[in-house]
Design an enzyme around this catalytic site. Structure first.
Site, mmCIF file in Angstrom:
data_model
loop_
_atom_site.group_PDB
_atom_site.id
_atom_site.type_symbol
_atom_site.label_atom_id
_atom_site.label_comp_id
_atom_site.label_asym_id
_atom_site.label_seq_id
_atom_site.Cartn_x
_atom_site.Cartn_y
_atom_site.Cartn_z
ATOM 1 N N HIS A 1 1.084 5.254 0.853
ATOM 2 C CA HIS A 1 0.460 6.282 1.707
ATOM 3 C C HIS A 1 0.531 7.627 0.988
ATOM 4 O O HIS A 1 1.598 8.027 0.514
ATOM 5 C CB HIS A 1 1.235 6.443 3.020
ATOM 6 C CG HIS A 1 1.198 5.265 3.935
ATOM 7 N ND1 HIS A 1 0.407 5.227 5.060
ATOM 8 C CD2 HIS A 1 1.882 4.094 3.921
ATOM 9 C CE1 HIS A 1 0.606 4.080 5.711
ATOM 10 N NE2 HIS A 1 1.498 3.370 5.042
ATOM 11 N N HIS B 1 0.840 -1.203 0.000
ATOM 12 C CA HIS B 1 0.000 0.000 0.000
ATOM 13 C C HIS B 1 0.866 1.241 0.000
ATOM 14 O O HIS B 1 1.864 1.322 0.710
ATOM 15 C CB HIS B 1 -0.961 0.031 1.199
ATOM 16 C CG HIS B 1 -0.275 -0.177 2.511
ATOM 17 N ND1 HIS B 1 0.082 -1.417 2.973
ATOM 18 C CD2 HIS B 1 0.128 0.708 3.451
ATOM 19 C CE1 HIS B 1 0.675 -1.305 4.146
ATOM 20 N NE2 HIS B 1 0.728 -0.014 4.462
HETATM 21 P P1 5GP Z 1 1.898 0.292 7.293
HETATM 22 O O1 5GP Z 1 2.648 0.553 8.563
HETATM 23 O O2 5GP Z 1 1.653 -1.172 7.075
HETATM 24 O O3 5GP Z 1 2.531 0.963 6.101
HETATM 25 O O4 5GP Z 1 0.528 1.048 7.469
HETATM 26 C C1 5GP Z 1 -0.703 0.408 7.569
HETATM 27 C C2 5GP Z 1 -1.749 1.489 7.642
HETATM 28 O O5 5GP Z 1 -3.013 0.865 7.550
HETATM 29 C C3 5GP Z 1 -1.730 2.271 8.955
HETATM 30 O O6 5GP Z 1 -1.553 3.655 8.653
HETATM 31 C C4 5GP Z 1 -3.072 1.968 9.586
HETATM 32 O O7 5GP Z 1 -3.638 3.096 10.214
HETATM 33 C C5 5GP Z 1 -3.914 1.513 8.407
HETATM 34 N N1 5GP Z 1 -4.926 0.531 8.728
HETATM 35 C C6 5GP Z 1 -4.747 -0.589 9.469
HETATM 36 N N2 5GP Z 1 -5.903 -1.296 9.519
HETATM 37 C C7 5GP Z 1 -6.810 -0.592 8.795
HETATM 38 C C8 5GP Z 1 -8.189 -0.819 8.476
HETATM 39 O O8 5GP Z 1 -8.802 -1.809 8.871
HETATM 40 N N3 5GP Z 1 -8.795 0.109 7.697
HETATM 41 C C9 5GP Z 1 -8.136 1.210 7.225
HETATM 42 N N4 5GP Z 1 -8.834 2.073 6.473
HETATM 43 N N5 5GP Z 1 -6.839 1.459 7.509
HETATM 44 C C10 5GP Z 1 -6.189 0.563 8.295
#
Ligand code: 5GP
Ligand code: ZN
Length: 146
Positions: free
Chosen positions: A101, A99
């Site tokens: 951001h 993903h």
């Molecule tokens: P990572 O650290 O993996 O790059 O970021 C994962 C992101 O996913 C985090 O910013 C977190 O807030 C978001 N996130 C985690 N679970 C969910 C969810 O169930 N729904 C949404 N919309 N965002 C999520």
């Protein structure tokens, strides 16, 4: 992937505030936003890290990031944005579904540039930088137009 949160969002089994969808890509608001408008852009198919993403969905995902960034910025009247991928657990990736951001930024938000994400910067001399550039360029191959 049944136990992947983002696959469950793609399947509609978990609700999300979807802001964009095409055949290959979904984008939705982050549930714990770092800023208003913080948006996540994912390939609909489950891949854990960028190296696993085939060219076409990869291109579609980056195209969607490019398309959405000014739209997200305008929606929250941002002054700029940081675009980033936590690519792999060592880089802070918590959800193991690729993903991007889009994090809107504001003049007075007290945040940091993307340079703040890594640990201690290495002290590389010119020879080491030359060797690294050669290695990466060799691996990347020749893409100049004919
Ligand atoms: P990572 O650290 O993996 O790059 O970021 C994962 C992101 O996913 C985090 O910013 C977190 O807030 C978001 N996130 C985690 N679970 C969910 C969810 O169930 N729904 C949404 N919309 N965002 C999520
Ligand atoms: Zn997934």
């Amino acid at each position: 992937m049944d136990d992947c949160i983002f696959c469950q969002i793609v399947a509609g089994d978990i609700p999300a505030r979807v802001v964009y969808e095409d055949e290959d890509v979904l984008a939705f608001l982050d549930a714990n936003p770092l800023a208003p408008g913080h948006t996540l852009v994912i390939p609909k198919t489950h891949y854990e890290t960028l190296d696993e993403v085939p060219p076409e969905p990869g291109e579609m995902m980056f195209a969607a990031v490019h398309y959405l960034t000014p739209i997200v910025e305008d929606a929250v009247d941002a002054d700029g944005s940081n675009i980033g991928f936590n690519n792999g657990a060592a880089a802070g990736q918590e959800v193991p579904h690729v993903h991007g951001h889009i994090v809107p930024r504001f003049e007075d938000d007290g945040g940091s540039p993307i340079h703040a994400v890594a640990g201690s910067p290495p002290d590389l001399d010119d020879d080491e930088l030359d060797a690294l550039a050669d290695d990466i360029a060799d691996a990347a191959g020749d893409h100049t137009p004919d």
